[in-house]
Design a protein around this motif. Structure first.
Motif, PDB file in Angstrom:
ATOM      1  N   ASP A 135     107.175  70.406  48.008  1.00  0.00           N
ATOM      2  CA  ASP A 135     108.128  69.582  48.679  1.00  0.00           C
ATOM      3  C   ASP A 135     108.619  70.185  49.954  1.00  0.00           C
ATOM      4  O   ASP A 135     109.867  70.661  50.118  1.00  0.00           O
ATOM      5  CB  ASP A 135     109.305  69.118  48.123  1.00  0.00           C
ATOM      6  CG  ASP A 135     110.001  67.850  48.697  1.00  0.00           C
ATOM      7  OD1 ASP A 135     109.679  67.667  49.938  1.00  0.00           O
ATOM      8  OD2 ASP A 135     110.790  67.110  48.071  1.00  0.00           O
ATOM      9  N   THR A 136     107.609  70.283  50.961  1.00  0.00           N
ATOM     10  CA  THR A 136     107.858  70.957  52.376  1.00  0.00           C
ATOM     11  C   THR A 136     108.968  70.473  52.967  1.00  0.00           C
ATOM     12  O   THR A 136     110.026  71.380  53.537  1.00  0.00           O
ATOM     13  CB  THR A 136     106.687  70.982  53.251  1.00  0.00           C
ATOM     14  OG1 THR A 136     105.541  71.503  52.449  1.00  0.00           O
ATOM     15  CG2 THR A 136     106.691  71.464  54.452  1.00  0.00           C
ATOM     16  N   ALA A 137     109.448  69.311  53.135  1.00  0.00           N
ATOM     17  CA  ALA A 137     110.579  68.989  53.655  1.00  0.00           C
ATOM     18  C   ALA A 137     111.864  69.191  53.109  1.00  0.00           C
ATOM     19  O   ALA A 137     112.898  69.599  53.791  1.00  0.00           O
ATOM     20  CB  ALA A 137     110.635  67.280  53.774  1.00  0.00           C
ATOM     21  N   ALA A 138     111.803  69.016  51.819  1.00  0.00           N
ATOM     22  CA  ALA A 138     112.950  69.719  51.162  1.00  0.00           C
ATOM     23  C   ALA A 138     113.194  71.228  51.058  1.00  0.00           C
ATOM     24  O   ALA A 138     114.264  71.549  51.249  1.00  0.00           O
ATOM     25  CB  ALA A 138     113.040  69.294  49.559  1.00  0.00           C
ATOM     26  N   VAL A 139     112.389  72.033  51.261  1.00  0.00           N
ATOM     27  CA  VAL A 139     112.279  73.402  51.351  1.00  0.00           C
ATOM     28  C   VAL A 139     112.880  73.654  52.644  1.00  0.00           C
ATOM     29  O   VAL A 139     113.718  74.639  52.646  1.00  0.00           O
ATOM     30  CB  VAL A 139     111.029  73.896  51.123  1.00  0.00           C
ATOM     31  CG1 VAL A 139     110.846  75.645  51.702  1.00  0.00           C
ATOM     32  CG2 VAL A 139     110.419  73.904  49.644  1.00  0.00           C
ATOM     33  N   ASN A 140     112.283  72.972  53.702  1.00  0.00           N
ATOM     34  CA  ASN A 140     112.960  73.300  55.196  1.00  0.00           C
ATOM     35  C   ASN A 140     114.292  72.831  55.518  1.00  0.00           C
ATOM     36  O   ASN A 140     114.979  73.544  55.816  1.00  0.00           O
ATOM     37  CB  ASN A 140     112.089  72.592  56.106  1.00  0.00           C
ATOM     38  CG  ASN A 140     110.549  73.182  56.278  1.00  0.00           C
ATOM     39  OD1 ASN A 140     110.286  74.371  55.855  1.00  0.00           O
ATOM     40  ND2 ASN A 140     109.647  72.375  56.675  1.00  0.00           N
ATOM     41  N   ALA A 141     114.681  71.693  54.678  1.00  0.00           N
ATOM     42  CA  ALA A 141     116.087  71.211  54.870  1.00  0.00           C
ATOM     43  C   ALA A 141     116.970  72.203  53.993  1.00  0.00           C
ATOM     44  O   ALA A 141     117.938  72.462  54.628  1.00  0.00           O
ATOM     45  CB  ALA A 141     116.128  69.972  54.205  1.00  0.00           C
TER      46      ALA A 141
ATOM     47  N   GLY B  81     107.514  86.180  49.311  1.00  0.00           N
ATOM     48  CA  GLY B  81     106.970  86.736  50.350  1.00  0.00           C
ATOM     49  C   GLY B  81     106.018  85.853  50.752  1.00  0.00           C
ATOM     50  O   GLY B  81     106.235  84.409  50.428  1.00  0.00           O
ATOM     51  N   GLY B  82     105.126  86.143  51.531  1.00  0.00           N
ATOM     52  CA  GLY B  82     104.041  85.552  51.967  1.00  0.00           C
ATOM     53  C   GLY B  82     104.331  84.151  52.855  1.00  0.00           C
ATOM     54  O   GLY B  82     105.690  84.197  53.655  1.00  0.00           O
ATOM     55  N   ALA B  83     103.748  82.988  52.909  1.00  0.00           N
ATOM     56  CA  ALA B  83     103.753  81.839  53.616  1.00  0.00           C
ATOM     57  C   ALA B  83     105.384  81.250  53.345  1.00  0.00           C
ATOM     58  O   ALA B  83     105.920  80.852  54.390  1.00  0.00           O
ATOM     59  CB  ALA B  83     102.648  80.683  53.369  1.00  0.00           C
ATOM     60  N   LEU B  84     105.775  81.223  52.262  1.00  0.00           N
ATOM     61  CA  LEU B  84     107.114  80.707  51.915  1.00  0.00           C
ATOM     62  C   LEU B  84     108.163  81.331  52.588  1.00  0.00           C
ATOM     63  O   LEU B  84     109.040  80.852  53.059  1.00  0.00           O
ATOM     64  CB  LEU B  84     107.185  80.495  50.320  1.00  0.00           C
ATOM     65  CG  LEU B  84     108.707  80.085  49.836  1.00  0.00           C
ATOM     66  CD1 LEU B  84     108.744  78.430  50.375  1.00  0.00           C
ATOM     67  CD2 LEU B  84     108.719  80.065  48.497  1.00  0.00           C
ATOM     68  N   ALA B  85     108.155  82.584  52.541  1.00  0.00           N
ATOM     69  CA  ALA B  85     109.077  83.484  52.904  1.00  0.00           C
ATOM     70  C   ALA B  85     108.933  83.365  54.683  1.00  0.00           C
ATOM     71  O   ALA B  85     110.194  82.921  55.297  1.00  0.00           O
ATOM     72  CB  ALA B  85     108.791  84.985  52.886  1.00  0.00           C
ATOM     73  N   GLU B  86     107.988  83.273  55.123  1.00  0.00           N
ATOM     74  CA  GLU B  86     107.796  83.029  56.580  1.00  0.00           C
ATOM     75  C   GLU B  86     108.701  81.382  56.952  1.00  0.00           C
ATOM     76  O   GLU B  86     109.142  81.358  58.097  1.00  0.00           O
ATOM     77  CB  GLU B  86     106.390  82.913  57.023  1.00  0.00           C
ATOM     78  CG  GLU B  86     105.821  84.580  57.187  1.00  0.00           C
ATOM     79  CD  GLU B  86     104.695  84.602  57.582  1.00  0.00           C
ATOM     80  OE1 GLU B  86     103.938  83.730  58.015  1.00  0.00           O
ATOM     81  OE2 GLU B  86     103.863  85.690  57.642  1.00  0.00           O
ATOM     82  N   ALA B  87     108.118  80.680  56.150  1.00  0.00           N
ATOM     83  CA  ALA B  87     108.506  78.943  56.424  1.00  0.00           C
ATOM     84  C   ALA B  87     110.190  79.175  56.198  1.00  0.00           C
ATOM     85  O   ALA B  87     110.876  78.598  57.038  1.00  0.00           O
ATOM     86  CB  ALA B  87     108.162  78.024  55.367  1.00  0.00           C
ATOM     87  N   ILE B  88     110.833  79.842  55.321  1.00  0.00           N
ATOM     88  CA  ILE B  88     112.187  79.745  55.194  1.00  0.00           C
ATOM     89  C   ILE B  88     112.904  80.561  56.345  1.00  0.00           C
ATOM     90  O   ILE B  88     113.741  80.324  56.996  1.00  0.00           O
ATOM     91  CB  ILE B  88     112.420  80.666  53.635  1.00  0.00           C
ATOM     92  CG1 ILE B  88     112.031  79.504  52.631  1.00  0.00           C
ATOM     93  CG2 ILE B  88     114.018  80.940  53.933  1.00  0.00           C
ATOM     94  CD1 ILE B  88     112.416  80.336  51.405  1.00  0.00           C
TER      95      ILE B  88
END
Length: 315
Positions: A193-199, A212-219
């Motif tokens: 749930d990209t929107a919820a993660v970003n919020a 790590g990885g892409a999730l860490a970069e997005a956060i």
């Protein structure tokens, strides 16, 4: 007395390079305890060194395993009171074996009311969680966890709440984790749930990241600049790049803090830890005989796993 131990003599995939070897135990050093092991869990921190990721500080050959619980069967005269008692035989030999020698001053006595299956898991994840919360306090802050279904993250979430966090969000990959996170006061967020993660990231003042990885970069790209991002693992197998100077990134590796602890300070960490563990919800243990270690490793890698694979060391 015969010992059975899981040795690796070269680096590689654990299922390929680990071998069960039976032999008589070596002579015990005068300052060591000898412990007949009861249980030892399977953690990422046990498996990663076998691959060679830390080969510069992993001399071969080696016995795998970093934690567990057992009963003292031999002791120096000054530690004779430990004979027959349960201890965590830490900071000595690898624990995936039936008999472990460890420095007597660093063996952790187990309180009588602590279940052995919980005691076996009282080092790697609980001590890391306690130290991270000391270094990056969550009181009055919004907290975000990644790999929230993991043992360490579940403890981090519960203890952050007890320390006064405003809210604790937990990002999980498998839907089986959502209910158990919510039951422990952690607000579950599906990683897909990209929107919820970003919020959640946009509100997070402290992040404890194990992926790590892409999730860490997005956060990191969504976090407030005044926040703090604590990385304590790379379960994705990928590192990450920080695209801006802030928020602050702190790398946490428990081994970097151990050498500075005197035996007294080391024991004191566990005196603080036992009451927290008594009051916490932890994952169930799934037992595998030491002779069936391959099954335990396979279980560890199962998607959506909710139980902790634990090696039972008895004959």
């Amino acid at each position: 007395m015969k010992n059975l131990a899981l040795w690796y003599r070269r680096f590689g995939e654990p299922g390929s390079v680990l071998h069960a070897e039976a032999s008589a135990p070596a002579a015990r050093r005068p300052e060591d305890l000898r412990v007949r092991m009861l249980y030892s869990p399977v953690n990422a921190s046990d498996l990663i060194p076998i691959t060679g990721a830390y080969r510069h500080r992993t001399p071969l050959p080696a016995v795998a395993g970093y934690e567990g619980v057992g009963i003292v069967v031999e002791a120096p005269a000054s530690f004779a009171q430990q004979l027959g008692k349960r201890v965590l035989p830490l900071r000595g030999q690898g624990t995936w074996q039936r008999y472990v020698d460890c420095p007597a001053a660093y063996a952790i006595p187990v309180p009588e009311d602590i279940n052995s299956l919980l005691a076996a898991r009282a080092y790697i994840n609980p001590l890391a969680a306690q130290m991270m919360l000391d270094l990056s306090p969550p009181g009055g802050k919004t907290v975000l966890l990644t790999a929230a279904g993991s043992d360490c993250a579940i403890l981090l979430g519960q203890w952050a709440s007890h320390a006064g966090a405003k809210a604790v969000y937990g990002i999980h990959r498998s839907p089986v984790h959502a209910e158990r996170l919510a039951a422990r006061g952690i607000i579950p967020i599906a990683q897909q749930d990209t929107a919820a993660v970003n919020a959640a990231a946009a509100r997070a003042e402290v992040v404890y990241d194990a992926t790590g990885g892409a999730l860490a970069e997005a956060i990191l790209s969504a976090m407030p600049e005044q926040g703090e991002f604590v990385c304590y693992g790379l379960l994705s197998g990928q590192t990450f790049r920080q695209q801006r100077a802030l928020p602050r990134v702190r790398w946490f590796h428990i081994r970097n803090y151990l050498d500075a602890l005197s035996p007294g300070a080391w024991q004191a960490e566990f005196h603080r830890l036992w009451p927290k563990l008594r009051a916490s919800g932890c994952s169930d243990a799934a037992l595998y005989p030491l002779t069936e270690w391959q099954r335990a490793l396979s279980a560890y890698h199962e998607a959506g796993r909710t139980g902790k694979p634990v090696l039972a060391m008895g004959d």
